[in-house]
Design a protein around this motif. Structure first.
Motif, mmCIF file in Angstrom:
data_model
loop_
_atom_site.group_PDB
_atom_site.id
_atom_site.type_symbol
_atom_site.label_atom_id
_atom_site.label_comp_id
_atom_site.label_asym_id
_atom_site.label_seq_id
_atom_site.Cartn_x
_atom_site.Cartn_y
_atom_site.Cartn_z
ATOM 1 N N SER A 5 120.770 -28.582 50.308
ATOM 2 C CA SER A 5 120.304 -27.715 51.396
ATOM 3 C C SER A 5 119.344 -26.679 50.829
ATOM 4 N N VAL A 6 118.681 -25.965 51.746
ATOM 5 C CA VAL A 6 117.780 -24.876 51.369
ATOM 6 C C VAL A 6 118.497 -23.566 51.668
ATOM 7 N N LEU A 7 118.597 -22.708 50.665
ATOM 8 C CA LEU A 7 119.312 -21.447 50.840
ATOM 9 C C LEU A 7 118.476 -20.448 51.635
ATOM 10 N N ASN A 8 119.111 -19.826 52.604
ATOM 11 C CA ASN A 8 118.518 -18.713 53.366
ATOM 12 C C ASN A 8 117.188 -19.073 54.018
ATOM 13 N N HIS A 9 117.074 -20.315 54.454
ATOM 14 C CA HIS A 9 115.822 -20.715 55.108
ATOM 15 C C HIS A 9 116.095 -21.931 55.985
ATOM 16 N N SER A 10 115.359 -21.993 57.079
ATOM 17 C CA SER A 10 115.403 -23.169 57.941
ATOM 18 C C SER A 10 114.006 -23.413 58.489
ATOM 19 N N GLY A 11 113.719 -24.655 58.822
ATOM 20 C CA GLY A 11 112.412 -24.995 59.361
ATOM 21 C C GLY A 11 111.410 -25.322 58.278
ATOM 22 N N PRO A 12 110.115 -25.405 58.654
ATOM 23 C CA PRO A 12 109.070 -25.769 57.688
ATOM 24 C C PRO A 12 108.914 -24.722 56.592
ATOM 25 N N MET A 13 108.477 -25.196 55.428
ATOM 26 C CA MET A 13 108.137 -24.314 54.312
ATOM 27 C C MET A 13 106.651 -23.986 54.360
ATOM 28 N N ALA A 69 124.916 -26.226 42.175
ATOM 29 C CA ALA A 69 123.767 -26.081 41.272
ATOM 30 C C ALA A 69 122.545 -25.760 42.122
ATOM 31 N N THR A 70 121.618 -24.978 41.566
ATOM 32 C CA THR A 70 120.436 -24.567 42.333
ATOM 33 C C THR A 70 119.161 -24.956 41.592
ATOM 34 N N LEU A 71 118.094 -25.046 42.375
ATOM 35 C CA LEU A 71 116.772 -25.389 41.836
ATOM 36 C C LEU A 71 115.726 -24.602 42.611
ATOM 37 N N MET A 72 114.830 -23.910 41.897
ATOM 38 C CA MET A 72 113.734 -23.165 42.516
ATOM 39 C C MET A 72 112.512 -24.075 42.632
ATOM 40 N N ILE A 73 111.889 -24.070 43.815
ATOM 41 C CA ILE A 73 110.670 -24.846 44.026
ATOM 42 C C ILE A 73 109.624 -23.965 44.697
ATOM 43 N N SER A 74 108.356 -24.304 44.474
ATOM 44 C CA SER A 74 107.235 -23.644 45.138
ATOM 45 C C SER A 74 106.301 -24.747 45.621
ATOM 46 N N PRO A 75 106.518 -25.254 46.822
ATOM 47 C CA PRO A 75 105.792 -26.453 47.266
ATOM 48 C C PRO A 75 104.318 -26.193 47.512
ATOM 49 N N SER A 76 103.524 -27.250 47.331
ATOM 50 C CA SER A 76 102.101 -27.234 47.669
ATOM 51 C C SER A 76 101.894 -28.166 48.855
ATOM 52 N N LYS A 77 100.665 -28.216 49.334
ATOM 53 C CA LYS A 77 100.368 -29.066 50.490
ATOM 54 C C LYS A 77 100.602 -30.540 50.182
ATOM 55 N N TYR A 111 100.410 -25.368 55.496
ATOM 56 C CA TYR A 111 99.429 -24.738 54.613
ATOM 57 C C TYR A 111 98.216 -24.306 55.425
ATOM 58 N N LYS A 112 97.543 -23.285 54.918
ATOM 59 C CA LYS A 112 96.451 -22.663 55.660
ATOM 60 C C LYS A 112 95.243 -23.588 55.752
ATOM 61 N N PRO A 113 94.349 -23.335 56.717
ATOM 62 C CA PRO A 113 93.161 -24.192 56.866
ATOM 63 C C PRO A 113 92.211 -24.062 55.680
ATOM 64 N N LEU A 125 75.479 -27.890 63.390
ATOM 65 C CA LEU A 125 76.423 -27.381 62.394
ATOM 66 C C LEU A 125 77.762 -28.053 62.629
ATOM 67 N N VAL A 126 78.318 -28.680 61.560
ATOM 68 C CA VAL A 126 79.582 -29.407 61.646
ATOM 69 C C VAL A 126 80.654 -28.604 60.929
ATOM 70 N N CYS A 127 81.678 -28.177 61.658
ATOM 71 C CA CYS A 127 82.780 -27.401 61.085
ATOM 72 C C CYS A 127 84.032 -28.265 61.102
ATOM 73 N N GLU A 128 84.480 -28.683 59.902
ATOM 74 C CA GLU A 128 85.701 -29.468 59.753
ATOM 75 C C GLU A 128 86.667 -28.697 58.861
ATOM 76 N N ALA A 129 87.959 -28.722 59.203
ATOM 77 C CA ALA A 129 88.962 -27.987 58.427
ATOM 78 C C ALA A 129 90.224 -28.823 58.296
ATOM 79 N N GLU A 130 90.808 -28.773 57.092
ATOM 80 C CA GLU A 130 92.086 -29.436 56.836
ATOM 81 C C GLU A 130 93.179 -28.375 56.775
ATOM 82 N N GLY A 131 94.314 -28.657 57.376
ATOM 83 C CA GLY A 131 95.441 -27.728 57.359
ATOM 84 C C GLY A 131 96.600 -28.315 58.125
ATOM 85 N N TYR A 132 97.777 -27.691 57.941
ATOM 86 C CA TYR A 132 98.947 -28.137 58.693
ATOM 87 C C TYR A 132 99.746 -26.913 59.119
#
Length: 378
Positions: free
Chosen positions: A121-129, A178-186, A223-225, A246-253
């Motif tokens: 499980s994820v401690l002290n958190h719920s939903g998306p990271m 047992a615990t494990l620290m993570i810092s996720p990327s996109k 993650y941010k655009p 002018l074409v504006c394209e952005a990736e993000g979630y």
């Protein structure tokens, strides 16, 4: 280690003495097979205790379960339990020698139990990271023993991340985490984490090691655009009379929302996140989602269309050259094809043809009319 208990008379009283087998005898008269026991909780066990000594009164087992009485005239006694459930059991095989000594040997028993449940499980958190934020995963292991033989293994997909061991000694089942620290990327969006409880019980233990693995924990990473700068430079030339898209394209979630910000007085056309501009100025592309907002300001710089000017100049020069060539052509044709004639020094040709006159030394055919004599005056 073989223990020896022997009795002696001291001042008229019998005294029981204990010594390690290595001090009393060169070797212990008892042998266990197997010498060390690793057994799963609730399984049956059977261990033989044998001796090479013939000078004894009998031998047997002392144990809370499966103990035997003193058996005479035997060289082997067997300790047997159909369902071993005593966490602290220490079976002891002994022999009574004729000289009063009682060597004994304790059977080391490791009673193990795999966990009832392993969960993550994820401690002290719920939903998306959120990308770049630290989170603590926890692996809960219920009802396991012995802890000193436990190894908790962390996995990201099929990639091993970390191993956790324990130094505290336990014989009864316990709950442990047992615990494990993570810092996720996109790139970790949709990644699955697992933890595994593994009992490493040594060479006498079962192979492969008993393991219980948690259900996978799938994480969602927001993650941010990030605007595609390769399709939207910060400085773009625009030519007078020519629109620029002018074409504006952005990736993000989650998927970013695109918005253009510009001077409302500007002549533009906007469709589907793309902006068509007709004049110079600053145009701001903004991409927004639940995490953050990103933007790029594009400067449209007005450039004159020198290509059109050059093309017009070239066309003009071509017309001038054509006019000059036409004039030269007509002048040349008039001089060479039509010719110029003079009759001031015309001479009659000596040729029989009286219609030939000379023009500057050259014979030129001229129509001549013969005049009658009477019409000639001097």
């Amino acid at each position: 280690m073989c223990e020896i208990i022997f009795s002696r008379i001291f001042l008229g009283f019998p005294v029981l003495l204990w010594m390690a087998g290595g001090l009393a005898h060169a070797s212990c008269p008892l042998e266990l097979n197997p010498p060390r026991l690793v057994v799963r909780y609730g399984d049956s066990v059977s261990v033989n205790c044998s001796t090479s000594s013939t000078d004894h009164e009998g031998m047997g087992w002392e144990a809370t379960f499966g103990g035997t009485s003193l058996e005479q005239d035997v060289n082997v006694v067997t300790w047997t339990v159909e369902n071993l459930t005593d966490w602290t059991i220490e079976p002891k095989c002994y022999i009574n020698l004729n000289d009063g000594e009682q060597p004994s040997i304790v059977l080391p028993v490791i009673l193990y139990k795999t966990p009832d449940r392993v969960s993550i499980s994820v401690l002290n958190h719920s939903g998306p990271m959120v990308e770049g934020t630290q989170y603590q995963l926890q692996c809960d292991i219920q009802n396991i023993t012995p802890l000193q033989n436990l190894v908790v293994k962390w996995y990201k997909g099929n990639e091993p991340l970390d191993n956790v061991t324990y130094s505290n000694i336990s014989k009864r089942p316990e709950d442990v985490s047992a615990t494990l620290m993570i810092s996720p990327s996109k790139d970790d969006n949709g990644t699955q984490y697992r933890c595994r409880a593994e009992l490493d019980l040594g060479p006498e233990g079962p192979q492969p090691h008993p393991t219980v693995t948690s259900e996978p924990l799938s994480i969602t990473v927001h993650y941010k655009p990030c605007i595609n700068a390769s399709r939207l430079p910060v400085r773009i030339p625009v030519f007078r009379g020519y629109p620029e898209e002018l074409v504006c394209e952005a990736e993000g979630y989650p998927q970013p929302r695109i918005k253009w910000v510009y001077d409302p007085a500007k002549h533009v056309s906007e469709a589907g996140g793309n902006l068509t501009v007709f004049e110079a100025g600053l145009y701001n592309c903004t991409a927004t989602n639940d995490v953050a907002t990103s933007f790029i300001v594009v400067e449209m710089v007005l450039n004159e269309d020198y290509l059109r000017l050059i093309a017009g100049f070239v066309a003009f020069m071509v017309m001038v050259i054509l006019v000059i060539l036409v004039v030269i052509y007509f002048i040349y044709y008039k001089n060479t094809k039509m010719g110029r004639y003079s009759l001031k020094k015309a001479k009659l040709s000596s040729t029989p043809n009286g219609n030939v006159a000379q023009n500057g030394g050259r014979d030129t055919l001229l129509p001549m009319t013969e005049l009658s004599q009477p019409n000639i005056y001097f």
